[in-house]
Every structure is written in C-alpha cells, then in structure tokens.
Design a protein around this motif. Structure first.
Motif: not given
Length: 391
Positions: A59-71
């Motif tokens: 459900s969160v994916l559309p709001s963070v699409w393309g961004r990298q996870i750092h931790s």
C-alpha cells in the motif's frame, strides 16, 4: 484531520528513506514499557501477520516508487520471537518490493530471554546485520524489579551467542532504577563494556503514562541528583573506552552508529508498517506523517480493506521547524544547516529569528554552518527545542 501544506517544495533530492517494521508480541509486558507490545498467549499468528505486512508494504509503494531503502529496523515487542522462516520470508518480501541499497543495515531487536543459537544464526544468514539486545541490567535484583523475564546469566550468554553471528551488536541498558546505587550503575556499564561491543543505548528510567509503573510507582527511584551523577559517570566511563555520546541516549565507537536511528534524528523519511507503527514520507510538495491502528488483530483485519491507518497528517509550514529541531538537536554534533531546507522543503529564513534568539541565549552553537546545541543548550535541551514552536 489532514491540513494541506502549500508551502513545501523539494528542489533537492528527497531525504534518505528507511523502513520500520513492528512486531507487537512479547512473552510478558514489562511494567515500565509504553511501547505497543502485547503479551502473547499461544502461538504468534505468523502466516496472517506476514500476509498483512506484505499488504501494508504494498500500500505504501506508490508514495515511494523508485526510491532506495537505506536501512531496515524490525522492532517490537520482541521480534526475536519470530521463527527463522518467518524472518527470512519477511526479508524476501522486502527485497522483492523495494530497491535496497548495497550493504543496507538491517537491525532486529531481541530479548535475552528468547535467545536460541540456531535461530540467531538463521537470522544473520537471512540478512540481519545488527542485533539490539534489551539487557537493561546485569543485576538480578534490578531485573526482577523491572519485571524482565531473563537473569544476568542469560543476558551474558545472549551477548556471547549474538557475537558468534552478527556484525554489530547494540546493548540496551537502563539506569536510575529502583534502589540502584552509583556503584550498581557503574558495574552494569562496566560489564556491558567488557564484551567489546561497539554500541550502547543507555536510558534513564522514566515513569511513562499508561504504564504499570505510572499507576503504581516503585519505591526507591533515585532522585534527580543521583540520576545526574549516574549519567555523568557513564558518559566518562564510555568515553574512557573509546565511545562517543552521539545522541542523547546513544553511545558508540567511530563508524558504529545505528544508521536507522540516525536517519530518524537527521529528519530522514521512513515507512512504518505493522500495528501502531509510525511513518514519515516526503514527496515533491508535502511531508506526510502516518500511524497504523495499534491493536494487532484489528490491524491485520483492517489491512485487508486498506483501512489500517489510524492517522494521516500533512505537516504544515508552522509544524516543521519544531519537528525538525526536536529530532536533530538530539544529536550531539547536530546537523549541517542546509539539512533544514533540503529535508523540509522550506527556506531556513522561516526560523532565522528563532535561531538568532537561541544563539543570543547561549543555547544554540553560533557556527552558521551547523544547527547544534551549545554545551548549555545540551543541558537544557527541552527548553531549546521548545523555542522552535511557531507562534
């Protein structure tokens, strides 16, 4: 109620992004604990929980699409109650859904009373790189007063077992405990240091609202003077062993800071999933704070109909200075001044007058390139932070 914020505009890359996953179950609820934790009776409903987590993450994916996870941080509750397979399945879901940065730090909390050698080996093999052990004390009497399920032997054994599997280990200790003396406190910290781990979290026991201790305060709580002496002692002792106090309650050797918590304090973004989890997500013209439904059963049901949010709030321009400074001033060295405009999407001029006032009172360092508490401001941190509440 959500308020539209028309004043935020990100011209720089968005803040670094992390993921927090909440595992709400524990063996026993401690009387001082105000976290969203629930004593488990029977088996953890792992299958249903993991399915709900996956849906919550999707459900969160559309709001963070393309961004990298750092931790990634898996907290609780007691996440180490999860089976090795459940943890491995969870990390597989994360890798499938998100773009994880190389060498992403993955932290997991554990209780010394729930340690198994093979399970810890499996957690590490699945990708957990940092373990945070809730030791709290090495004194059996103190542990009983805190309602912990482990004793000092189990705590020491848990550290030794963890050291066989994990790259980095954090030990959580508490001080200013009921009937604790300065010598007791010194012995606890000295024992923790003797294991050679690189990070300590040292917390002053506080009687938080809605806890058993708040309703029935224990006898023998050290007064402010003794608690202050304990803090001075542990700062000196950790420093002698090569540790730096880099945040109010965090002490580490160089290059061993907890990257996930550092992202919180530097006003980074984080996805928060699981019952009661909080999140903060920036996009090109807004900063959104969220909170999930707290009750585990309710959360698992509501995820199915996309109703898992208990709160969704856009920060207003007036909210931002206080929320930013509330976090970054917890860091002993503060942050570069440009972090404010870079990570808030508003100009520094928004709080120039507040900065000047804090500098004039000697509470904020006068270096224009950093937002950092002075030595006096560090002593009166709450007062300094409150100065940035907008009128």
């Amino acid at each position: 109620m959500t308020t539209l914020n028309k004043g935020v505009s990100f011209t720089q890359p968005l803040p670094p992004l992390s993921i927090y996953i909440h595992v709400p179950w524990c063996v026993k609820k401690c009387p001082y604990c105000d976290f969203n934790s629930h004593a488990i009776s029977g088996e953890i409903p792992e299958k249903e929980y993991l399915q709900a987590l996956e849906q919550d993450l999707i459900s969160v994916l559309p709001s963070v699409w393309g961004r990298q996870i750092h931790s990634i941080f898996i907290g609780g509750g007691t996440p180490s109650l999860l089976s090795a397979k459940a943890l491995d399945d969870l990390l597989t879901v994360l890798r499938n859904l998100f773009n994880l940065a190389p060498y992403t730090e993955i932290t997991m909390e554990a209780n010394p009373g729930t340690v198994e050698v093979e399970r810890f080996k499996a957690f590490a093999a699945s990708g957990v790189t940092r373990l945070s052990l809730g030791v709290q004390s090495f004194n059996d009497e103190m542990l009983k007063r805190l309602g912990r399920i482990h004793d000092s032997y189990q705590a020491k054994k848990a550290i030794e077992i963890a050291q066989q599997s994990f790259q980095r280990i954090n030990l959580d200790l508490m001080y200013a405990l009921p009937f604790q003396t300065l010598e007791d406190c010194h012995q606890d910290v000295q024992t923790a240091l003797s294991f050679g781990t690189e990070h300590l979290s040292l917390y002053n026991l506080t009687l938080e609202p809605n806890t058993v201790f708040a309703k029935y305060p224990p006898e023998g709580i050290p007064d402010d003077d003794l608690a202050g002496d304990m803090q001075d002692m542990l700062i000196d002792l950790t420093q002698q062993h090569g540790f730096e106090q880099y945040e109010v309650s965090a002490y580490a050797k160089k290059n061993a800071y907890c990257q996930h918590n550092l992202n919180y304090w530097e006003f980074g973004d984080y996805i928060g999933v699981g019952p009661g989890a909080h999140g903060k997500i920036s996009s090109h013209n807004q900063i959104l704070r969220t909170a999930r439904v707290k009750n585990p059963d309710s959360w698992m049901q509501k995820v199915k109909t996309s109703e898992q949010l208990a709160e969704s709030r856009l920060l207003t321009v007036e909210d931002i200075p206080f929320e930013f400074m509330l976090n970054v001033l917890r860091l002993k060295q503060g942050v570069p001044t440009h972090y404010f405009s870079d990570r808030c999407g508003v100009p520094l001029s928004l709080m120039t007058a507040k900065i000047n006032e804090a500098v004039s009172k000697g509470l904020l360092d006068s270096d224009p390139t950093r937002l950092k508490a002075s030595a006096l401001g560090w002593r009166y941190l709450n007062d300094l932070q409150e100065m940035f509440l907008m009128d």
